[in-house]
Design an enzyme around this catalytic site. Structure first.
Site, PDB file in Angstrom:
ATOM      1  N   TYR A 279       0.831  -1.207   0.000  1.00  0.00           N
ATOM      2  CA  TYR A 279       0.000   0.000   0.000  1.00  0.00           C
ATOM      3  C   TYR A 279       0.864   1.255   0.000  1.00  0.00           C
ATOM      4  O   TYR A 279       2.060   1.202   0.276  1.00  0.00           O
ATOM      5  CB  TYR A 279      -0.922  -0.023   1.226  1.00  0.00           C
TER       6      TYR A 279
ATOM      7  N   GLY B 282      -7.782   2.266  -7.476  1.00  0.00           N
ATOM      8  CA  GLY B 282      -7.443   0.964  -6.922  1.00  0.00           C
ATOM      9  C   GLY B 282      -6.837   0.128  -8.016  1.00  0.00           C
ATOM     10  O   GLY B 282      -6.984   0.452  -9.206  1.00  0.00           O
TER      11      GLY B 282
END
Lengths: 326, 326
Positions: B54, B240
């Site tokens: 991330y 995303g």
């Protein structure tokens, strides 16, 4: 009257589909002038149009070529205020690789007398593209860093020289070591070899300043390296795709580094903004060409009859443009 | 005092690295309150943080989880104007999958009483992301078309319902036929199957209107299909990257169709614009949750002790969110 033209009757590889043909010389209609070609340019995008992959294509059979310069040699009915002999952009819409073509007098792009004919021949696509890339995509300030690939292309060399004129700093990616010194001599701040892992040390190159704009005309890993080198919120603008290597779609940089990817196409800019906007940008280009801040290397000019040799030469490593003349 | 927390001591696959552990209960410092968790959410991005991919990562050992809702249960020195029992966002910075956590009182995000606890638990990331995607990227007008992939994700379902509320039209890409009807029942204008070649007939879907915005949280061919479907000048925003299939970098669409690619990250939006901007957007989200225009399906809530079952359930095809509670 007949004239020579380099045409193609199908889309394909230039050396396979191009033919030197004799066609009817066009006559200027009311409001038009006929322009006699002096020099036409060979640009990478010509191959895209001949091959059928470019954004807009001509009806077949088509005269090849998109860029040239010539002089007004005949006036149609009702045309006034245009002198025979005026140097202008050779109308590229109908194909530039032919001895003459007609254009509406009101659309003429006049070349100032101080600009040499060879420089004029390559002034209409690559330099205004470079100008727009530096001026119309993001709001750069003096001292800002720009990275580009194909640093030795005509757009690349224009970017190097214009950036210098505008107080911007450049990192130019190239594929051959022997290009480093010539590009530095033209004003490049840094010249880096593609595939050398240079993005890892981009902070050393810029003294820690962020790279705000990346100019991509290649694609592939070279474009991904630019995205890695961009600072947060940086923009990559793609205006060519000479190599279409498959590369991973760089989504994480879009999300986490706020990088933006956009495109630029000079043809479309002209259609959208009109001839006055184009003239205003060309005036900036010519001011730089006139006082020597912008000077692009010319490799050689070939007569139409030797167009095959010209195209073969164009495929070799070199720094200057190949031109054609009737 | 000890409390339960789901933590990891290394980055890796959730079922391999997560452990249910007993840790010291935090005590609110001056200016802080302690919040007792009611419900935490399992989001796809949690796996990115646990896995180490991330955009921002926690120091190890780390409590997992980014989103939850709870009630204020203890006030630190100097805190006034906050009532014990107030329902607020559970502080996600320290990890949401733990029984309690502390947060500065001035950063509290208060949840209106009309919002059910389960809806509140999933209100802080996906719905404001959907809101910003529709409101902060391009200036859409009523009647404009938006395409998205992962139409059945929590962002996707939020987009469908919010677009309806804003008068926008949606095309949602999904991977399973059985999702078509549920999404239409929530207000989707069109639901298309990924890989079905739907971009070819996008004009039929929109009645010839251009698609102005594409929302991509997947990548791969699904993202390329969106780019093909976008109208000239359209924007794709990636927020995303659940599937990172290798796809050809779509440069020709950037150049010739003037498509722009950009990114959005709600975490970064909050950091850049501050808590007041976040509160303003949450107020819009809660107004829609309170009057039923926005309602997201909940699949099941598991106690911390069954977190493995929860994660396994989360990997199955479903429409609703999986929650955790202490």
């Amino acid at each position: 009257m007949q004239q020579n033209a380099i045409r193609h009757h199908s889309f394909g590889k230039p050396l396979e589909v191009l033919k030197l043909e004799s066609i009817e010389q066009p006559q200027p209609q009311a409001g038009e002038v006929r322009v006699r070609l002096e020099r036409a340019t060979i640009n990478p995008s010509d191959y895209g149009m001949i091959g059928g992959s470019y954004g807009s294509l001509r009806e077949l059979p088509a005269v090849a070529g998109r860029e040239g310069v010539g002089v007004v040699e005949a006036l149609g009915a009702g045309v006034s205020g245009v002198e025979i002999g005026t140097r202008v952009r050779f109308p590229g819409e109908d194909g530039a690789w032919q001895a003459s073509a007609c254009v509406a007098a009101e659309d003429l792009l006049v070349v100032p007398a101080e600009v040499p004919v060879d420089q004029a021949a390559i002034s209409f696509i690559n330099p205004p593209t470079a100008y727009c890339l530096l001026k119309k995509i993001v709001d750069l300030q003096a001292g800002d860093w720009v990275v580009q690939n194909a640093g030795n292309s005509a757009v690349g060399l224009s970017v190097i020289q214009m950036a210098k004129a505008f107080g911007l700093k450049t990192i130019s990616q190239v594929r051959r070591e022997e290009l480093v010194e010539p590009l530095k001599a033209m004003g490049a701040d840094h010249v880096v070899l593609e595939g050398s892992g240079w993005p890892k040390s981009v902070a050393d190159l810029t003294g820690g300043a962020p790279v705000r704009l990346a100019l991509n005309s290649i694609g592939g890993e070279s474009a991904i390296d630019q995205i890695k080198a961009l600072g947060e919120g940086g923009t990559q603008v793609t205006f060519g795709g000479m190599v279409g290597d498959k590369v991973r779609f760089p989504t994480r940089f879009l999300i986490f580094n706020d990088v933006r990817l956009t495109g630029f196409w000079w043809d479309q800019f002209g259609k959208r903004h009109g001839v006055d906007a184009v003239r205003a940008i060309m005036a900036e280009v010519y001011a730089m060409m006139a006082d020597g801040r912008l000077k692009l290397p010319i490799e050689q000019s070939y007569p139409f009859s030797e167009y095959k040799a010209a195209i073969q030469h164009d495929s070799q490593p070199r720094l200057g443009k190949i031109l054609l003349h009737p």
